[in-house]
Design a protein around this motif. Structure first.
Motif, short mmCIF file in Angstrom:
data_model
loop_
_atom_site.label_atom_id
_atom_site.label_comp_id
_atom_site.label_asym_id
_atom_site.label_seq_id
_atom_site.Cartn_x
_atom_site.Cartn_y
_atom_site.Cartn_z
N THR A 98 7.33 8.24 -39.59
CA THR A 98 8.62 7.02 -39.59
C THR A 98 7.83 5.80 -39.31
O THR A 98 8.75 5.05 -39.47
CB THR A 98 9.89 7.54 -38.52
OG1 THR A 98 9.56 7.66 -37.37
CG2 THR A 98 10.14 9.35 -39.25
N GLY A 99 6.77 6.00 -38.64
CA GLY A 99 6.67 4.68 -37.34
C GLY A 99 7.57 4.66 -36.82
O GLY A 99 7.14 3.29 -35.93
N ARG A 100 8.45 5.34 -36.15
CA ARG A 100 9.08 4.95 -34.97
C ARG A 100 8.97 5.43 -33.45
O ARG A 100 7.64 6.12 -33.13
CB ARG A 100 10.40 6.17 -35.12
CG ARG A 100 11.64 6.36 -34.29
CD ARG A 100 12.26 6.70 -33.99
NE ARG A 100 13.49 7.10 -33.13
CZ ARG A 100 14.66 7.58 -33.33
NH1 ARG A 100 15.28 7.90 -34.17
NH2 ARG A 100 15.57 7.79 -32.04
N THR A 101 8.81 4.89 -32.55
CA THR A 101 8.37 4.88 -31.79
C THR A 101 9.04 5.27 -30.20
O THR A 101 9.97 4.91 -30.13
CB THR A 101 7.13 3.82 -30.74
OG1 THR A 101 7.87 2.75 -30.76
CG2 THR A 101 6.30 3.31 -31.71
N GLU A 102 9.07 6.39 -29.61
CA GLU A 102 9.73 6.73 -28.45
C GLU A 102 8.48 6.82 -27.27
O GLU A 102 7.60 7.67 -27.17
CB GLU A 102 10.28 8.19 -29.11
CG GLU A 102 11.25 7.39 -29.44
CD GLU A 102 12.30 7.15 -29.33
OE1 GLU A 102 12.72 6.73 -28.37
OE2 GLU A 102 13.56 6.97 -30.23
N ASP A 103 9.44 6.61 -25.37
CA ASP A 103 8.66 7.33 -24.68
C ASP A 103 9.37 8.59 -24.47
O ASP A 103 10.24 9.42 -25.72
CB ASP A 103 9.16 6.43 -23.63
CG ASP A 103 10.47 6.84 -23.87
OD1 ASP A 103 11.47 7.01 -24.01
OD2 ASP A 103 10.84 5.84 -22.19
#
Length: 276
Positions: A44-49
């Motif tokens: 998705t191209g989503r970035t998370e920690d």
């Protein structure tokens, strides 16, 4: 053998088995979080920690999975803290061993905090914790706040070097049980995974350094912002590395040698001091 002695031994074996199983669950929890972060980036191209990954899981039926992750993270943290306090994995009082135990204590505290945030997500739907920028802003408002942030950046830079050192020397293979420690594919999985984490740690250290030097909390960041900084040709390779690190954590969950905390020895020492 007296019945009481047999019962005591059986209890110790059962305790050791539960402790090891729960600690292995902790390695699996860590691995699943890193795998989820990598999959979100790739698909998705989503970035998370790590906190964002916990919140992503904690919806609907995912709360049951999150409860297992919370238990695993808490036990993993306690295992690290037991090493810091009792020398479970690094026995001895030499400076080198004490340094490793201090690092273990820091890691343990981080994962206990992650477990706490996982529980918050289960109960409230979100972790409720301040973001990195808010934390940096709070620190910068304190006397000498810039020095505190510079110290944090230095610690993260050292941690990054340690990740690269592990990737280079493959010291992580020494903690695996016989059989797994001889597999080349496991070695390269760990090397690439630790190298990717080293890059992330360096980027986060740089972000915090810039926040301190420029006195701008908005420049601070965590794993999520580090991935955003790496957008472009570097993002997918780093995400792949984090995926490999997560998979290696699953390998550790199965094959890592886990020692029982020497609580019996500590108990005997306390009893000896009391009876003197």
């Amino acid at each position: 053998m007296p019945p009481q002695a047999a019962t005591q031994i059986a209890g110790e074996v059962a305790y050791e088995g539960k402790f090891q199983w729960l600690t292995r669950l902790g390695f699996a929890a860590r691995g699943l979080l890193y795998i989820l972060i990598a999959v979100l980036v790739v698909r998705t191209g989503r970035t998370e920690d790590l906190t964002g990954a916990l919140e992503y899981v904690g919806h609907g039926a995912g709360k049951f999975l999150l409860a297992g992750l919370a238990a695993g993270l808490a036990t993993y943290g306690l295992w690290r803290l037991s090493d810091a306090a009792l020398g479970t994995e690094h026995p001895g009082t030499e400076w080198k061993q004490l340094g490793k135990r201090a690092v273990a204590g820091g890691i343990g505290a981080i994962y206990i905090y992650l477990a706490f945030k996982a529980v918050r997500v289960i109960l409230a739907g979100r972790s409720g914790a301040m973001g990195t920028e808010q934390q940096a802003d709070t620190v910068l408002d304190l006397p000498g706040g810039e020095l505190v942030l510079l110290g944090a950046a230095a610690i993260l830079a050292i941690a990054a070097c340690n990740q690269f050192y592990k990737a280079l020397r493959c010291r992580f293979m020494r903690t695996l049980q016989e059989g797994a420690s001889a597999k080349g594919w496991i070695k390269w999985m760990g090397r690439l995974g630790y190298a990717a984490r080293g890059v992330i740690f360096f980027v986060v250290a740089w972000l915090i350094y810039r926040a301190a030097v420029d006195h701008k909390a908005s420049e601070a960041g965590n794993l999520e912002k580090a991935l955003d900084v790496l957008r472009g040709p570097f993002l997918l390779p780093i995400a792949a590395g984090l995926f490999l690190f997560g998979t290696f954590s699953l390998v550790e969950a199965r094959y890592r040698a886990i020692h029982k905390p020497p609580v019996d020895g500590v108990k005997r020492k306390i009893e000896d001091k009391v009876t003197r």
